[in-house]
Scaffold this motif. Structure first.
Motif, PDB file in Angstrom:
ATOM      1  N   GLU A  29      35.951  30.970  47.477  1.00  0.00           N
ATOM      2  CA  GLU A  29      36.933  31.379  46.481  1.00  0.00           C
ATOM      3  C   GLU A  29      38.339  30.888  46.828  1.00  0.00           C
ATOM      4  O   GLU A  29      38.687  30.721  47.994  1.00  0.00           O
ATOM      5  N   VAL A  30      39.132  30.681  45.768  1.00  0.00           N
ATOM      6  CA  VAL A  30      40.557  30.393  45.949  1.00  0.00           C
ATOM      7  C   VAL A  30      41.344  31.604  45.454  1.00  0.00           C
ATOM      8  O   VAL A  30      40.947  32.280  44.502  1.00  0.00           O
ATOM      9  N   LEU A  31      42.447  31.894  46.131  1.00  0.00           N
ATOM     10  CA  LEU A  31      43.357  32.955  45.715  1.00  0.00           C
ATOM     11  C   LEU A  31      44.489  32.301  44.934  1.00  0.00           C
ATOM     12  O   LEU A  31      45.173  31.407  45.447  1.00  0.00           O
ATOM     13  N   ILE A  32      44.682  32.738  43.687  1.00  0.00           N
ATOM     14  CA  ILE A  32      45.664  32.125  42.793  1.00  0.00           C
ATOM     15  C   ILE A  32      46.791  33.115  42.503  1.00  0.00           C
ATOM     16  O   ILE A  32      46.521  34.282  42.162  1.00  0.00           O
ATOM     17  N   ARG A  33      48.032  32.665  42.674  1.00  0.00           N
ATOM     18  CA  ARG A  33      49.172  33.416  42.152  1.00  0.00           C
ATOM     19  C   ARG A  33      49.272  33.067  40.678  1.00  0.00           C
ATOM     20  O   ARG A  33      49.554  31.935  40.297  1.00  0.00           O
ATOM     21  N   VAL A  34      49.007  34.031  39.828  1.00  0.00           N
ATOM     22  CA  VAL A  34      48.835  33.782  38.398  1.00  0.00           C
ATOM     23  C   VAL A  34      50.190  33.597  37.714  1.00  0.00           C
ATOM     24  O   VAL A  34      51.091  34.423  37.867  1.00  0.00           O
ATOM     25  N   ARG A  86      48.515  23.344  41.913  1.00  0.00           N
ATOM     26  CA  ARG A  86      48.479  23.983  40.595  1.00  0.00           C
ATOM     27  C   ARG A  86      47.087  23.831  40.000  1.00  0.00           C
ATOM     28  O   ARG A  86      46.526  22.730  39.994  1.00  0.00           O
ATOM     29  N   VAL A  87      46.532  24.940  39.504  1.00  0.00           N
ATOM     30  CA  VAL A  87      45.154  24.934  39.018  1.00  0.00           C
ATOM     31  C   VAL A  87      45.038  25.778  37.752  1.00  0.00           C
ATOM     32  O   VAL A  87      45.924  26.571  37.414  1.00  0.00           O
ATOM     33  N   PHE A  88      43.906  25.601  37.068  1.00  0.00           N
ATOM     34  CA  PHE A  88      43.540  26.492  35.970  1.00  0.00           C
ATOM     35  C   PHE A  88      42.040  26.670  35.990  1.00  0.00           C
ATOM     36  O   PHE A  88      41.312  25.857  36.563  1.00  0.00           O
ATOM     37  N   GLY A  89      41.568  27.780  35.402  1.00  0.00           N
ATOM     38  CA  GLY A  89      40.142  28.035  35.471  1.00  0.00           C
ATOM     39  C   GLY A  89      39.686  29.147  34.550  1.00  0.00           C
ATOM     40  O   GLY A  89      40.494  29.833  33.914  1.00  0.00           O
ATOM     41  N   LEU A  90      38.361  29.298  34.477  1.00  0.00           N
ATOM     42  CA  LEU A  90      37.724  30.318  33.651  1.00  0.00           C
ATOM     43  C   LEU A  90      37.034  31.322  34.556  1.00  0.00           C
ATOM     44  O   LEU A  90      36.201  30.961  35.392  1.00  0.00           O
ATOM     45  N   LEU A  91      37.371  32.602  34.381  1.00  0.00           N
ATOM     46  CA  LEU A  91      36.885  33.649  35.281  1.00  0.00           C
ATOM     47  C   LEU A  91      35.527  34.208  34.885  1.00  0.00           C
ATOM     48  O   LEU A  91      34.861  34.840  35.693  1.00  0.00           O
ATOM     49  N   GLY A  92      35.121  34.050  33.646  1.00  0.00           N
ATOM     50  CA  GLY A  92      33.903  34.691  33.190  1.00  0.00           C
ATOM     51  C   GLY A  92      34.163  36.117  32.750  1.00  0.00           C
ATOM     52  O   GLY A  92      35.297  36.607  32.756  1.00  0.00           O
ATOM     53  N   HIS A  93      33.104  36.810  32.358  1.00  0.00           N
ATOM     54  CA  HIS A  93      33.263  38.148  31.775  1.00  0.00           C
ATOM     55  C   HIS A  93      33.707  39.196  32.785  1.00  0.00           C
ATOM     56  O   HIS A  93      34.013  40.327  32.418  1.00  0.00           O
ATOM     57  N   GLY A  94      33.768  38.832  34.054  1.00  0.00           N
ATOM     58  CA  GLY A  94      34.314  39.757  35.041  1.00  0.00           C
ATOM     59  C   GLY A  94      35.807  39.945  34.903  1.00  0.00           C
ATOM     60  O   GLY A  94      36.362  40.921  35.423  1.00  0.00           O
ATOM     61  N   GLY A  95      36.474  39.043  34.192  1.00  0.00           N
ATOM     62  CA  GLY A  95      37.908  39.180  33.921  1.00  0.00           C
ATOM     63  C   GLY A  95      38.761  39.075  35.167  1.00  0.00           C
ATOM     64  O   GLY A  95      38.342  38.545  36.194  1.00  0.00           O
ATOM     65  N   GLY A  96      39.997  39.576  35.041  1.00  0.00           N
ATOM     66  CA  GLY A  96      40.918  39.591  36.163  1.00  0.00           C
ATOM     67  C   GLY A  96      42.115  38.685  36.020  1.00  0.00           C
ATOM     68  O   GLY A  96      42.984  38.659  36.891  1.00  0.00           O
ATOM     69  N   GLY A  97      42.209  37.913  34.910  1.00  0.00           N
ATOM     70  CA  GLY A  97      43.284  36.954  34.760  1.00  0.00           C
ATOM     71  C   GLY A  97      44.647  37.556  34.492  1.00  0.00           C
ATOM     72  O   GLY A  97      45.672  36.966  34.864  1.00  0.00           O
ATOM     73  N   ALA A  98      44.696  38.720  33.860  1.00  0.00           N
ATOM     74  CA  ALA A  98      45.980  39.350  33.532  1.00  0.00           C
ATOM     75  C   ALA A  98      46.457  40.182  34.711  1.00  0.00           C
ATOM     76  O   ALA A  98      46.598  41.399  34.651  1.00  0.00           O
ATOM     77  N   ALA A  99      46.708  39.505  35.818  1.00  0.00           N
ATOM     78  CA  ALA A  99      47.137  40.143  37.064  1.00  0.00           C
ATOM     79  C   ALA A  99      47.993  39.158  37.834  1.00  0.00           C
ATOM     80  O   ALA A  99      47.970  37.952  37.579  1.00  0.00           O
ATOM     81  N   GLU A 100      48.754  39.672  38.796  1.00  0.00           N
ATOM     82  CA  GLU A 100      49.639  38.788  39.548  1.00  0.00           C
ATOM     83  C   GLU A 100      48.875  37.854  40.486  1.00  0.00           C
ATOM     84  O   GLU A 100      49.340  36.745  40.777  1.00  0.00           O
ATOM     85  N   TYR A 101      47.706  38.300  40.942  1.00  0.00           N
ATOM     86  CA  TYR A 101      46.873  37.457  41.800  1.00  0.00           C
ATOM     87  C   TYR A 101      45.413  37.674  41.412  1.00  0.00           C
ATOM     88  O   TYR A 101      45.023  38.765  40.968  1.00  0.00           O
ATOM     89  N   VAL A 102      44.594  36.628  41.605  1.00  0.00           N
ATOM     90  CA  VAL A 102      43.166  36.749  41.320  1.00  0.00           C
ATOM     91  C   VAL A 102      42.416  35.761  42.206  1.00  0.00           C
ATOM     92  O   VAL A 102      42.951  34.707  42.587  1.00  0.00           O
ATOM     93  N   THR A 103      41.186  36.101  42.575  1.00  0.00           N
ATOM     94  CA  THR A 103      40.323  35.177  43.306  1.00  0.00           C
ATOM     95  C   THR A 103      39.286  34.600  42.346  1.00  0.00           C
ATOM     96  O   THR A 103      38.758  35.314  41.485  1.00  0.00           O
ATOM     97  N   VAL A 104      39.003  33.293  42.512  1.00  0.00           N
ATOM     98  CA  VAL A 104      38.090  32.575  41.622  1.00  0.00           C
ATOM     99  C   VAL A 104      37.233  31.616  42.449  1.00  0.00           C
ATOM    100  O   VAL A 104      37.762  30.935  43.331  1.00  0.00           O
ATOM    101  N   PRO A 105      35.907  31.535  42.189  1.00  0.00           N
ATOM    102  CA  PRO A 105      35.099  30.517  42.860  1.00  0.00           C
ATOM    103  C   PRO A 105      35.637  29.122  42.560  1.00  0.00           C
ATOM    104  O   PRO A 105      36.049  28.834  41.433  1.00  0.00           O
ATOM    105  N   GLN A 106      35.637  28.238  43.543  1.00  0.00           N
ATOM    106  CA  GLN A 106      36.220  26.918  43.343  1.00  0.00           C
ATOM    107  C   GLN A 106      35.479  26.108  42.274  1.00  0.00           C
ATOM    108  O   GLN A 106      36.065  25.207  41.665  1.00  0.00           O
TER     109      GLN A 106
END
Length: 324
Positions: A29-34, A86-106
């Protein structure tokens, strides 16, 4: 950190911006500052508890399926990304994008070209991937140069990306929308814009090689007369299949039925990023809202005036001058 969550199903008013624990990247996973996250129709259905998609929700639930931001940490098995990118991605139905930080599989993340703003990038993942996979895999549009394509719901998030992608694949594009949005559909690049109120696809007066039903709101059996021989009807609603749709899925003579199930593929995200960077595709950004007004963003997306994409600005990387 701050995140927009709901504890019960309901209208936009159930959304709350709350303090939540900081995530930490595991394995790949990568940790993203959203910087930003967009609002999709799926977000509205997850929040309201409507449809089978809501069965996947564990509450409290952090909304947001799309994300754009900067990598600030990586798990031990991450090989494709480094902090500061700088990156962008799709989290799936688990959500989590509307937050200051989120982890996402690469595997669900792609690099962003410098020319693309993070607020624009956040609008791309779910809608862009759905449109791309529907047209390229469902309709094989890249192998149909000059195809006549009807995009139903062309003013929506998926539809507005589909217009640009269909043009990129060399199609002649007809987009449908309500009368007040027809000019917007034309600005997306549609060769023709038709009012959905007066559209009747059951008569078969004219035909298209591809009909892409983005809301989804049509019926394959009823629109079959408007498909050319060898044509394909693509929908974003894969189940349940009616007998006519099942038969068309299995092959045989006549028009074909295809349903798209969006896949979180970094290679497809990279394809979209290249098209955007080269100007072959543009982001149909409608409005932006700060995180504190995420309920208003949901109201706008669920209302009659929404067109294209609505984005929620979250981190300091977002351009505050774009806020509505």
């Amino acid at each position: 950190m701050l995140a927009a969550r709901f504890h019960t199903f309901g209208g936009p008013e159930v959304l709350r911006v709350e303090e939540v624990p900081w995530p930490w990247p595991q394995r790949d996973e990568v940790l993203i500052r959203v910087a930003a996250s967009s609002v999709n129709g799926s977000d509205l259905r997850l929040r309201s508890g409507s449809g089978p998609i809501s069965l996947t929700v564990r509450r409290p639930y952090t909304t947001g399926l799309d994300v754009a931001g900067t990598v600030v940490g990586v798990g031990p098995r991450v090989t494709a990304f480094m902090p500061g990118e700088r990156v962008f991605g799709l989290l799936g139905h688990g959500g989590g994008g509307a937050a200051e930080y989120v982890t996402v599989p690469q595997s669900r993340v792609a690099h962003l070209p410098d020319a693309l703003a993070l607020a624009e990038a956040a609008a791309v993942p779910l809608s862009g991937l759905t449109a791309l996979q529907a047209l390229r895999e469902g309709a094989s549009l890249h192998r149909r140069p000059g195809a006549r394509v009807l995009i139903h719901g062309a003013a929506g998030g998926i539809g507005s990306f589909a217009v640009g992608l269909a043009r990129h694949f060399g199609a002649v594009v007809t987009g449908t929308a309500r009368a007040s949005k027809l000019d917007f559909v034309r600005t997306l690049g549609a060769d023709e814009a038709l009012d959905t109120a007066s559209l009747d696809l059951t008569r078969g007066g004219r035909t298209w090689d591809v009909i892409f039903d983005t809301p989804p709101a049509l019926d394959f059996a009823r629109v079959r007369a408007s498909l050319a021989p060898g044509g394909v009807y693509v929908t974003t609603q894969p189940f349940p299949l009616r007998p006519a749709e099942l038969a068309a899925t299995l092959g045989g003579p006549g028009p074909r039925f295809a349903a798209v199930r969006t896949q979180e593929r970094s290679s497809d995200l990279a394809f979209l990023a290249r098209r955007l960077a080269q100007g072959d595709l543009r982001v149909p950004l409608d409005r932006t809202f700060p995180l504190a007004r995420i309920a208003d963003a949901h109201r706008h997306v669920g209302g009659p005036e929404a067109r294209g994409k609505t984005v929620v600005l979250i981190g300091s990387d977002s351009p505050s001058q774009n806020r509505q």
